[in-house]
Design a protein around this motif. Structure first.
Motif, short mmCIF file in Angstrom:
data_model
loop_
_atom_site.label_atom_id
_atom_site.label_comp_id
_atom_site.label_asym_id
_atom_site.label_seq_id
_atom_site.Cartn_x
_atom_site.Cartn_y
_atom_site.Cartn_z
N LYS A 136 -36.94 -20.76 -24.75
CA LYS A 136 -37.03 -22.17 -24.34
C LYS A 136 -35.69 -22.89 -24.54
O LYS A 136 -35.38 -23.86 -23.84
N SER A 144 -32.62 -22.86 -21.27
CA SER A 144 -32.47 -23.79 -20.14
C SER A 144 -33.75 -24.60 -19.97
O SER A 144 -34.78 -24.28 -20.57
N HIS A 145 -33.68 -25.64 -19.13
CA HIS A 145 -34.86 -26.46 -18.87
C HIS A 145 -35.93 -25.65 -18.14
O HIS A 145 -37.13 -25.82 -18.39
#
Length: 398
Positions: A93, A96-97
């Motif tokens: 997590k 990156s978004h």
């Protein structure tokens, strides 16, 4: 999370089939693997896949299809394995978004995730099929005519019509009253000699009445009610809309299931069943819409809308008689007629139940203006209409 805990583990280097036996020790995001011969220091985020096993968990270093990937197996309890999974998910997590969104979904409770998936699929499906309705608006009416003409050629080649001046006059006068102004369709009614009390329409405006419906009708308004129903099918473009939805349904299921099913025949069967159920549902919706629209057509001309309801009451009586006579073996003539009836009326299985339609019609008739009972043609002409095709059927039965 893990305070000075060591776990028995095995490390496959991706080259040898024999694993290295050793232990792991976790420091934050780092996993230290030690064996009698080697030591490996690995970051949790390096592992591409994580799987729970009956002995603990398994971490795959890279999703490489060209060669075997190193794999670390950790022997631990289910609770510890879950903690390893949480540690791995958290490391992913943070990358990156997009990873944060994807792995947040993975962390969700399976029941909640399943419910959410159903809701999302339902919403997508709703807008997908609503979009198919808009697709029909982009298809010119000329396509409806072409579709209907191709079917009409087969119908005209297979069945013999027995129209008379009386039937032509009756239906011509009735269509003048029923068809809405500005209609792009050219309507024409043909009568087929058959005891079947039914009628159906083609997308090009051609409507077929079986003479059995005319012979057994109790009044002109009953036939006019059925005619208004068939006109509504054409005006609402039910043939084309059903074709578009059927194609859209098959496409959607194919996209979900995917090509290349191989030997998974049950998926193919499921696809066929799914398409069939949905298409039948569309037909039932269209029948209901045609019932409602036919009432509007009749009321616009101040005609009584009760004729269609009377027709369904007679159909209900015929259904009951048919059920009661199922155990009685038919004679040869009756059996032949039964075969013809079945071949022409299988599509009726897509219609809503007669009882259901009667309730809907009764409610509509009760809530709106009643209209008046008007004779489209004289009693003498109507009598001629009701006797249509009798000579044809008598000669056909000899």
């Amino acid at each position: 999370m893990f305070q000075n805990q060591t776990f028995t583990s095995r490390y496959f280097d991706g080259v040898s089939a024999v694993p290295e036996e050793g232990t792991v020790l976790v420091h934050g995001q780092t996993i230290d693997f030690s064996s009698a011969e080697t030591a490996h220091k690995l970051n949790v985020s390096q592992f591409a896949e994580f799987t729970l096993t009956h002995k603990g968990c398994k971490l795959v270093l890279r999703p490489d299809e060209s060669k075997e990937s190193p794999v670390l197996e950790i022997i631990c309890s289910k609770s510890d394995a879950k903690q390893f999974e949480s540690l791995w998910i958290q490391s992913k997590k943070n990358q990156s978004h997009a990873h944060a969104f994807f792995y947040s979904i993975r962390e969700m409770n399976p029941i909640v995730l399943g419910g959410l998936s159903i809701v999302i699929v339902a919403i997508i499906g709703f807008f997908y099929f609503k979009g198919l309705e808009l697709v029909t608006n982009l298809i010119p009416v000329s396509m409806d005519k072409s579709l209907g003409e191709s079917v009409q050629m087969k119908m005209d080649a297979q069945f013999q019509e027995c129209n008379t001046k009386a039937t032509d006059r009756f239906f011509s006068e009735a269509l003048k009253k029923i068809v809405p102004k500005g209609s792009p369709h050219q309507f024409k009614v043909s009568v087929i000699g058959s005891t079947i009390p039914n009628a159906f329409a083609l997308s090009n405006g051609k409507i077929y009445f079986f003479s059995g419906l005319l012979n057994d009708a109790k009044s002109q308004e009953e036939v006019i009610g059925v005619l208004a129903h068939e006109v509504a099918h054409i005006e609402k473009r039910h043939h084309m809309r059903n074709l578009v939805k059927a194609g859209g349904t098959s496409l959607a299921i194919s996209l979900v299931v995917g090509p290349g099913l191989g030997n998974m025949e049950f998926l193919e069967t499921f696809t066929e069943i799914g398409s069939t159920i949905l298409v039948l549902k569309f037909s039932r919706d269209f029948e209901t819409e045609a019932d409602v629209t036919s009432i509007e057509y009749l009321r616009n001309q101040n005609l009584s809308p009760s004729g269609l309801l009377t027709f369904f009451k007679r159909m209900q009586e015929l259904e009951k008689e048919s059920m009661e006579s199922e155990d009685n073996p038919p004679d040869a003539n009756a059996k032949d007629d039964e075969v013809v009836t079945k071949s022409l009326t299988d599509f009726l299985s897509t219609h809503p139940a007669t009882e259901e339609r009667m309730k809907t019609l009764a409610s509509l008739i009760e809530s709106g203006k009643k209209g008046t009972i008007k004779k489209v043609v004289s009693d003498k002409t109507w009598k001629d209409v009701q006797s249509v095709c009798l000579d044809f059927k008598n000669s056909d039965s000899k």
